[in-house]
Motif scaffolding. Structure first.
Motif, mmCIF file in Angstrom:
data_model
loop_
_atom_site.group_PDB
_atom_site.id
_atom_site.type_symbol
_atom_site.label_atom_id
_atom_site.label_comp_id
_atom_site.label_asym_id
_atom_site.label_seq_id
_atom_site.Cartn_x
_atom_site.Cartn_y
_atom_site.Cartn_z
ATOM 1 N N UNK A 13 1.683 -3.764 -12.511
ATOM 2 C CA UNK A 13 2.078 -4.464 -11.293
ATOM 3 C C UNK A 13 1.677 -3.680 -10.052
ATOM 4 N N UNK A 14 1.836 -2.353 -10.135
ATOM 5 C CA UNK A 14 1.485 -1.508 -8.996
ATOM 6 C C UNK A 14 0.995 -0.156 -9.491
ATOM 7 N N UNK A 15 0.184 0.471 -8.667
ATOM 8 C CA UNK A 15 -0.294 1.828 -8.927
ATOM 9 C C UNK A 15 -0.180 2.580 -7.605
ATOM 10 N N UNK A 16 0.033 3.896 -7.681
ATOM 11 C CA UNK A 16 0.257 4.691 -6.474
ATOM 12 C C UNK A 16 -0.765 5.806 -6.336
ATOM 13 N N UNK A 17 -1.193 6.001 -5.094
ATOM 14 C CA UNK A 17 -1.961 7.164 -4.687
ATOM 15 C C UNK A 17 -1.180 7.822 -3.558
ATOM 16 N N UNK A 18 -1.541 9.052 -3.226
ATOM 17 C CA UNK A 18 -0.818 9.799 -2.200
ATOM 18 C C UNK A 18 -1.777 10.283 -1.127
ATOM 19 N N UNK A 127 -8.145 10.790 1.716
ATOM 20 C CA UNK A 127 -7.213 11.811 1.222
ATOM 21 C C UNK A 127 -7.803 12.617 0.070
ATOM 22 N N UNK A 128 -9.009 12.282 -0.371
ATOM 23 C CA UNK A 128 -9.630 12.996 -1.484
ATOM 24 C C UNK A 128 -9.347 12.391 -2.842
#
Length: 142
Positions: A13-18, A127-128
């Protein structure tokens, strides 16, 4: 004692990056990648629609703090260092993405075919984070 198998999951449903610089992340994912921004909360996070999924971009310095709103008790979380996400596109679209990214000043780190013939390109967000665009047949028969 044998337990029943778990119910099937239907997808991610969702994925996260920082990213610490949410302005740069928002500019990249909105302007260069053309994703629809669905929400932003100050310098904490910005979220984008990607097809039937959501890409969450969090500031890692703020998501490690305990929640301040008792109605939204999301546990602290986060990651340090570059993450990875893979987006899907057709073979022809990957050529268009390659041209668009290079023209926008985001060099392609890798462009190759996997053993099953699926193509992937890799590049970095501001952000790399490692971002990949690949043909869906990398994982799924078409």
């Amino acid at each position: 004692m044998t337990s029943a198998p778990p119910p099937p999951l239907s997808g991610i449903l969702e994925a996260a990056l920082y990213a610490r610089d949410l302005d740069a992340a928002e500019g990249f994912y909105s302007s260069v990648m053309g994703l629809e921004r669905i929400t932003r909360l100050h310098d904490r996070h910005v979220f984008f629609r990607v097809g039937n999924s959501i890409l969450l971009i969090f500031n890692p310095d703020l998501t490690v703090e305990p929640p301040h709103n008792p109605d939204m008790p999301v546990p602290p979380h986060g990651a340090q260092g570059p993450g990875h996400v893979c987006l899907s596109a057709s073979a022809g679209q990957i050529d268009q993405w390659r041209d668009r990214l290079v023209a926008a000043g985001h060099p392609i780190e890798a462009d190759f075919r996997w053993p099953n013939g699926a193509r992937s390109i890799y590049f970095r967000d501001p952000a790399g984070n490692s971002v990949e665009i690949a043909e869906p047949r990398l994982w799924f028969e078409t």
